[in-house]
Design a protein around this motif. Structure first.
Motif, PDB file in Angstrom:
ATOM      1  N   SER A   1      38.180  33.611  40.026  1.00 16.90           N
ATOM      2  CA  SER A   1      38.112  34.912  40.480  1.00 16.90           C
ATOM      3  C   SER A   1      39.408  35.503  40.161  1.00 16.90           C
ATOM      4  O   SER A   1      39.320  36.551  39.470  1.00 16.90           O
ATOM      5  CB  SER A   1      37.500  35.356  41.676  1.00 16.90           C
ATOM      6  OG  SER A   1      37.530  36.622  41.941  1.00 16.90           O
ATOM      7  N   ALA A   2      40.473  35.010  40.717  1.00 19.71           N
ATOM      8  CA  ALA A   2      41.782  35.778  40.515  1.00 19.71           C
ATOM      9  C   ALA A   2      42.145  35.442  38.892  1.00 19.71           C
ATOM     10  O   ALA A   2      42.815  36.470  38.260  1.00 19.71           O
ATOM     11  CB  ALA A   2      42.805  34.765  41.182  1.00 19.71           C
ATOM     12  N   THR A   3      42.026  34.227  38.255  1.00 15.75           N
ATOM     13  CA  THR A   3      42.140  34.228  36.806  1.00 15.75           C
ATOM     14  C   THR A   3      41.720  35.167  35.834  1.00 15.75           C
ATOM     15  O   THR A   3      42.067  35.895  35.187  1.00 15.75           O
ATOM     16  CB  THR A   3      41.772  32.825  36.334  1.00 15.75           C
ATOM     17  OG1 THR A   3      42.504  31.758  36.977  1.00 15.75           O
ATOM     18  CG2 THR A   3      42.060  32.619  34.841  1.00 15.75           C
ATOM     19  N   CYS A   4      40.092  35.466  36.312  1.00 15.69           N
ATOM     20  CA  CYS A   4      39.491  36.487  35.432  1.00 15.69           C
ATOM     21  C   CYS A   4      39.910  37.842  35.764  1.00 15.69           C
ATOM     22  O   CYS A   4      39.959  38.587  34.599  1.00 15.69           O
ATOM     23  CB  CYS A   4      38.060  36.298  35.933  1.00 15.69           C
ATOM     24  SG  CYS A   4      36.910  36.872  34.696  1.00 15.69           S
ATOM     25  N   LYS A   5      40.266  38.288  37.097  1.00 14.65           N
ATOM     26  CA  LYS A   5      40.753  39.311  37.126  1.00 14.65           C
ATOM     27  C   LYS A   5      42.092  39.797  36.544  1.00 14.65           C
ATOM     28  O   LYS A   5      42.242  40.750  36.101  1.00 14.65           O
ATOM     29  CB  LYS A   5      40.887  39.568  38.837  1.00 14.65           C
ATOM     30  CG  LYS A   5      39.552  39.962  39.486  1.00 14.65           C
ATOM     31  CD  LYS A   5      39.713  39.906  41.285  1.00 14.65           C
ATOM     32  CE  LYS A   5      38.369  39.807  41.661  1.00 14.65           C
ATOM     33  NZ  LYS A   5      38.661  39.703  43.289  1.00 14.65           N
ATOM     34  N   ALA A   6      42.991  38.773  36.631  1.00 12.94           N
ATOM     35  CA  ALA A   6      44.063  38.821  35.990  1.00 12.94           C
ATOM     36  C   ALA A   6      43.990  39.267  34.540  1.00 12.94           C
ATOM     37  O   ALA A   6      45.224  39.894  33.846  1.00 12.94           O
ATOM     38  CB  ALA A   6      44.883  37.591  36.037  1.00 12.94           C
ATOM     39  N   HIS A   7      43.195  38.570  33.677  1.00  9.49           N
ATOM     40  CA  HIS A   7      42.930  38.968  32.399  1.00  9.49           C
ATOM     41  C   HIS A   7      41.892  40.044  32.085  1.00  9.49           C
ATOM     42  O   HIS A   7      41.581  40.552  30.755  1.00  9.49           O
ATOM     43  CB  HIS A   7      42.199  37.744  31.658  1.00  9.49           C
ATOM     44  CG  HIS A   7      43.556  36.691  31.740  1.00  9.49           C
ATOM     45  ND1 HIS A   7      43.545  35.876  32.666  1.00  9.49           N
ATOM     46  CD2 HIS A   7      44.624  36.489  30.830  1.00  9.49           C
ATOM     47  CE1 HIS A   7      44.648  34.893  32.182  1.00  9.49           C
ATOM     48  NE2 HIS A   7      45.193  35.504  31.143  1.00  9.49           N
ATOM     49  N   LEU A   8      41.294  40.753  33.105  1.00  9.69           N
ATOM     50  CA  LEU A   8      40.199  41.675  32.783  1.00  9.69           C
ATOM     51  C   LEU A   8      40.889  42.925  32.209  1.00  9.69           C
ATOM     52  O   LEU A   8      41.875  43.640  32.542  1.00  9.69           O
ATOM     53  CB  LEU A   8      39.651  42.144  34.090  1.00  9.69           C
ATOM     54  CG  LEU A   8      38.215  42.714  34.074  1.00  9.69           C
ATOM     55  CD1 LEU A   8      37.412  41.859  33.468  1.00  9.69           C
ATOM     56  CD2 LEU A   8      37.711  43.174  35.611  1.00  9.69           C
ATOM     57  N   PRO A   9      40.262  43.637  31.064  1.00 15.94           N
ATOM     58  CA  PRO A   9      40.795  44.673  30.235  1.00 15.94           C
ATOM     59  C   PRO A   9      40.439  46.079  31.260  1.00 15.94           C
ATOM     60  O   PRO A   9      39.519  45.783  32.273  1.00 15.94           O
ATOM     61  CB  PRO A   9      40.030  44.886  29.185  1.00 15.94           C
ATOM     62  CG  PRO A   9      38.900  43.834  29.258  1.00 15.94           C
ATOM     63  CD  PRO A   9      39.354  42.864  30.299  1.00 15.94           C
ATOM     64  N   GLN A  10      40.838  46.965  30.988  1.00 17.09           N
ATOM     65  CA  GLN A  10      40.720  48.240  31.773  1.00 17.09           C
ATOM     66  C   GLN A  10      39.140  48.550  31.789  1.00 17.09           C
ATOM     67  O   GLN A  10      38.508  48.905  32.861  1.00 17.09           O
ATOM     68  CB  GLN A  10      41.500  49.503  31.044  1.00 17.09           C
ATOM     69  CG  GLN A  10      41.681  50.807  31.890  1.00 17.09           C
ATOM     70  CD  GLN A  10      42.622  51.834  31.316  1.00 17.09           C
ATOM     71  OE1 GLN A  10      42.908  51.737  30.331  1.00 17.09           O
ATOM     72  NE2 GLN A  10      42.541  52.849  32.315  1.00 17.09           N
ATOM     73  N   ARG A  11      38.487  48.838  30.519  1.00 18.07           N
ATOM     74  CA  ARG A  11      37.099  49.172  30.638  1.00 18.07           C
ATOM     75  C   ARG A  11      36.233  47.968  30.739  1.00 18.07           C
ATOM     76  O   ARG A  11      35.585  47.597  29.914  1.00 18.07           O
ATOM     77  CB  ARG A  11      36.723  50.067  29.205  1.00 18.07           C
ATOM     78  CG  ARG A  11      37.537  51.200  29.078  1.00 18.07           C
ATOM     79  CD  ARG A  11      36.912  52.270  29.911  1.00 18.07           C
ATOM     80  NE  ARG A  11      37.495  53.541  29.438  1.00 18.07           N
ATOM     81  CZ  ARG A  11      37.002  54.738  30.091  1.00 18.07           C
ATOM     82  NH1 ARG A  11      35.942  54.722  30.677  1.00 18.07           N
ATOM     83  NH2 ARG A  11      37.883  55.867  29.506  1.00 18.07           N
ATOM     84  N   ALA A  12      36.347  47.459  32.316  1.00 19.91           N
ATOM     85  CA  ALA A  12      35.543  46.445  32.261  1.00 19.91           C
ATOM     86  C   ALA A  12      35.160  46.378  33.796  1.00 19.91           C
ATOM     87  O   ALA A  12      35.739  47.094  34.484  1.00 19.91           O
ATOM     88  CB  ALA A  12      36.267  45.034  31.748  1.00 19.91           C
ATOM     89  N   ALA A  13      34.286  45.183  34.082  1.00 16.97           N
ATOM     90  CA  ALA A  13      33.853  45.138  35.571  1.00 16.97           C
ATOM     91  C   ALA A  13      33.486  43.507  35.786  1.00 16.97           C
ATOM     92  O   ALA A  13      32.983  42.874  34.580  1.00 16.97           O
ATOM     93  CB  ALA A  13      32.614  46.036  35.841  1.00 16.97           C
ATOM     94  N   PHE A  14      33.493  43.062  36.957  1.00 17.33           N
ATOM     95  CA  PHE A  14      33.736  41.582  37.136  1.00 17.33           C
ATOM     96  C   PHE A  14      32.968  41.388  38.261  1.00 17.33           C
ATOM     97  O   PHE A  14      33.376  41.937  39.468  1.00 17.33           O
ATOM     98  CB  PHE A  14      34.873  41.104  37.347  1.00 17.33           C
ATOM     99  CG  PHE A  14      35.107  39.656  37.524  1.00 17.33           C
ATOM    100  CD1 PHE A  14      34.572  38.498  36.561  1.00 17.33           C
ATOM    101  CD2 PHE A  14      35.716  39.176  38.638  1.00 17.33           C
ATOM    102  CE1 PHE A  14      34.542  37.244  37.047  1.00 17.33           C
ATOM    103  CE2 PHE A  14      35.714  37.736  39.133  1.00 17.33           C
ATOM    104  CZ  PHE A  14      35.089  36.729  38.308  1.00 17.33           C
TER     105      PHE A  14
END
Length: 414
Positions: free
Chosen positions: A276-289
């Motif tokens: 979860s931390a890895t994905c959030k760290a690379h998530l662009p601005q216009r996105a949701a996880f």
């Protein structure tokens, strides 16, 4: 008519009651630090004004100097309380009221006259109220309408303090009782206080509501959105995304059941948190996880073409594969398989896109796991896995990923 001592008593009672109430609330909600800071601020003011009200009954050094300085130190706590709404530190200028009092009383001519001391205190209080107004206006909590209203109240109250300071220097009273205007200013201050507290209470209620909504929409372990929160976020992107389309990306952690069986659920939870931390760290601005299942996560991105989503997915996949996770006596590496579905914004639908992404995910697993497959226009293409030759080993990770997905767009349009 209310005399000065009665006005002091009213302030002490209301400030002391609020201090006890707010600190009691904080004791039951330790993560909401604004309650603590507001409580401490009112506590300091109650003690300080109480000491001022006991003049002629306690030594002047306590009544005049200690009492006023404690009261003015409350502005530091209130400033920190307001900043706690935005998780920021209070600016240095909230200490200005106490500094003005100390500096003013360093001049013997001012210390000797009660009129000058009244003026110094009210100038200091005006500075504190103005500082709180600036903090509110520069904050991002609550709505701008409420912040402007609260700042206006404090600016008007600061103006009243300055008027009182000016009149005190003109009248030069020999005691509080000669300053009949003090009662009127106290009444104005009480009205402003009630108005400010009403607005702050509304802001606190709104913040609590936002926190409850966030808890309802979040996965308790990872903090990622749950299915409900993810669905809301998807619709929000459909309504507001400026891009040509959306990409649905499903991540499934490889052999997660074996990790739980071999290392225990505590390590399994750690793996989920790390991903979860890895994905959030690379998530662009216009996105949701979000977390959509036991070991399954999903992301939705605003994209212009499929390779945008493939680039994000591959970045996350490679970054997570390289991450070493503590598993008691050893460190383990876990991989993820990824499925992507892309659709034009006008026809983007959550359920159909998740089904298409699932189809791509199965293809990634069938190809050997730890890779990404893209489903667009009814065609599924798997991104080639990372090569081990010297070129990729020495290249920047993003450049290496771009090399591997360069052909994906062409294959999807063939």
């Amino acid at each position: 008519m209310i005399d000065v001592k009665t006005a002091f008593l009213l302030w002490v009672i209301q400030a002391g009651t609020l201090a006890i109430l707010l600190i009691a609330i904080w004791l039951h909600a330790r993560d909401q630090r604004h309650f603590l800071w507001f409580g401490l601020g009112f506590g300091l003011q109650a003690i300080g004004l109480g000491m001022v009200g006991l003049r002629d009954q306690i030594p002047d050094v306590l009544s005049i100097h200690a009492g006023n300085i404690l009261s003015l130190l409350g502005f530091i706590c209130w400033g920190q309380a307001l900043c706690a709404f935005d998780d920021r530190r209070a600016p240095a200028y909230v200490a200005l009221p106490a500094l003005i009092w100390v500096a003013g009383n360093a001049v013997p001519a001012f210390t000797a006259e009660i009129g000058y001391r009244m003026a110094i205190y009210n100038v200091a209080a005006a500075a504190g109220l103005a500082a709180l107004g600036v903090i509110v206006l520069t904050g991002t909590f609550s709505t701008r309408r409420y912040r402007v209203m609260l700042a206006t109240v404090w600016f008007l109250q600061a103006g009243a303090c300055l008027v009182f300071a000016y009149i005190a220097t003109r009248i030069m009273p020999r005691s509080f009782t000669e300053m009949t205007l003090a009662v009127a200013v106290s009444i104005v201050g009480l009205i402003a206080f009630i108005t400010a507290m009403t607005l702050i209470a509304k802001m606190m209620m709104d913040r609590s509501e936002e926190r409850l909504q966030a808890l309802v929409r979040a996965d308790p372990l990872t903090g990622a959105l749950n299915r409900r929160g993810f669905s809301d976020a998807f619709q929000g992107l459909v309504d507001s995304a400026p891009s040509a389309g959306l990409a649905m990306i499903i991540f499934d952690l490889d052999h997660f059941k074996q990790i739980n069986d071999r290392h225990g659920h505590q390590v399994g939870d750690r793996v989920l948190l790390e991903f979860s931390a890895t994905c959030k760290a690379h998530l662009p601005q216009r996105a949701a996880f979000g977390r959509t299942g036991g070991e399954e996560f999903a992301a939705v991105l605003a994209v212009n073409e499929p390779k945008d989503a493939a680039l994000f997915a591959e970045t996350v996949r490679m970054a997570f594969a390289e991450r070493a996770i503590d598993a008691e006596t050893q460190r383990i590496h876990v991989t993820t398989s990824v499925g992507i579905a892309v659709a034009p914004l006008a026809i983007a639908d959550l359920e159909s896109m998740m089904a298409q992404a699932d189809t791509a995910l199965y293809a990634a697993k069938a190809e050997g796991r730890n890779r990404t497959s893209v489903n667009a226009n009814g065609k599924v293409v798997t991104v080639p896995p990372a090569r081990s030759d010297n070129l990729d080993a020495q290249a920047d990770r993003q450049v290496a990923i771009l090399k591997r997905i360069a052909a994906v767009g062409n294959n999807l349009h063939d």
